[in-house]
Design a protein around this motif. Structure first.
Motif: not given
Length: 405
Positions: A97-103
């Motif tokens: 997901s987008r949020d996991h890519v950022v993390r």
């Protein structure tokens, strides 16, 4: 990339430790852009003991990813989307997901102890006065000199909205896809999505699932649509396998695969393309990976229409003469690389504003100037950036006599 290797019947052997990096080196390699491409290049350089300083204009790494719409997931697998030196955690799932890519990007900086300077925008790159490096002009009156420069400002840099006639007179809402986050503001509304690339297709599905009363999608060029995964086999794996094959052969195989896996949507306004899949890729158009579009079109919940011709107050005039009056228009019409102010004067861009080389190659008249993240290959952008990073690092390490086995 795994941190250890093993052979049958032997214990895992630790990966070699990174070469020591001289953090006081006064002419580091400057990496322009703190997205995945820039961070990957910095990590690969550090592995060879080469000091790399990442300059990011926003306040944090992965800025473009933070701004993407909420439901976005990578269309490439977790395994083949990892950057050099750090695997993506299994808990992220197959499609990250987008949020996991950022993390992941945040963790990547920490794991590799990368030197990142935020809030600094590089506005121009020139040859250094002594001819042995590169000079960067940046915000705040900064003038920096590095031994080499890696430009990684991103494929999706500056939103592009066509200058449609009457656009400024439109009384409805008109936004670029970059400003779309989720369907909540569009519940109960009539929405036109312009552009049927991966972004436009996914936003259209998101709107339907989020309660928009009507969703149409304006199509200029009929796209190739592929299943993201078929019987567990990801489309990316096929892209990796066929990437080096002749274009005509891949086009032929693509037609056969499409007929077997994707229903004919001609009666719903999406006929099969009359050009080959890989031929289109070579022109810069990546296939649309299905995350619900096929079912939405077949069910009449997303209705393809002709492309936009102009605007007339509350109406959108389509290329076939049809006039529609949507409440909102979301333009998924792409981005510009916007490299001209930065390096356009160096003669390193093609007619479409893209770098003439990428990865470990540099323009003949601009040695030490590298580019990454400006291609969108069928095998996956993250994977391509990881390959570019290693090639750039090896080239610079070889030139400086620091190449590791």
């Amino acid at each position: 990339m795994p941190n250890s290797t093993s052979t049958s019947g032997s214990s895992p052997m630790p990966a070699p430790a990174p070469a020591p990096t001289d953090l006081t080196e006064h002419r580091p390699v400057y990496v322009v852009g703190g997205g995945p491409g820039g961070l990957a290049a910095a990590a690969a350089l550090r592995e060879h003991g080469i000091r790399a300083v990442v300059l990011e204009k926003s306040g944090s790494v992965g800025a473009s990813w933070r701004g993407h719409y909420d439901r976005l997931h990578l269309h490439t697998t977790r395994r083949w989307s990892a950057l050099p030196g750090l695997a993506m955690p299994r808990r992220f799932g197959r499609w990250v997901s987008r949020d996991h890519v950022v993390r992941y990007l945040e963790k990547y900086v920490e794991h590799h102890e990368l030197e990142v300077v935020t809030g600094v925008e590089v506005t121009r790159v020139d040859r250094a006065a002594d001819g042995t490096g590169w000079q960067l002009t940046a915000t705040g009156g900064r003038v920096l000199t590095g031994r080499a420069v890696v430009v990684a400002t991103g494929f999706n840099h500056t939103p592009r909205i066509p200058d449609w006639a009457g656009r400024d007179s439109f009384t409805g809402e008109l936004v670029h896809a970059r400003d779309y986050r989720n369907p909540a503001p569009y519940a109960g509304k009539d929405v036109l999505v312009v552009g049927i690339g991966n972004t436009g297709a996914e936003i259209a599905v998101d709107l339907v699932e989020g309660g928009a009363s009507r969703v149409r999608i304006a199509v200029r060029t009929v796209p190739h649509i592929v299943r993201r995964s078929t019987a567990g086999w990801p489309a990316q794996a096929t892209g990796i396998l066929v990437r080096r094959l002749p274009v005509r052969l891949v086009d032929r195989a693509g037609r056969l695969m499409a007929r077997a896996a994707v229903p004919d949507l001609a009666e719903h306004g999406l006929p099969r393309p009359d050009t080959g899949l890989y031929s289109r890729v070579k022109e810069g158009a990546i296939p649309v990976q299905d995350v619900g579009l096929i079912d939405a079109v077949r069910g009449g919940r997303v209705v393809p229409v002709a492309t936009v011709d102009s605007f007339d107050k509350d109406a959108v005039v389509l290329a076939d003469g049809t006039r529609i009056t949507p409440d909102a228009v979301i333009a998924a019409t792409g981005y510009r690389r916007a490299l001209e102010p930065l390096v356009g004067h160096l003669g390193v861009l093609d007619a479409r504003g893209r770098p003439v080389v990428h990865g470990g190659r540099t323009p003949k008249h601009a040695p030490g100037l590298y580019f990454t993240g400006f291609t969108n290959p069928i095998s996956g952008m993250f994977r391509e950036m990881a390959l570019d990073a290693r090639k750039i690092a090896r080239k610079l390490a070889k030139d400086s006599g620091r190449l590791r086995p």
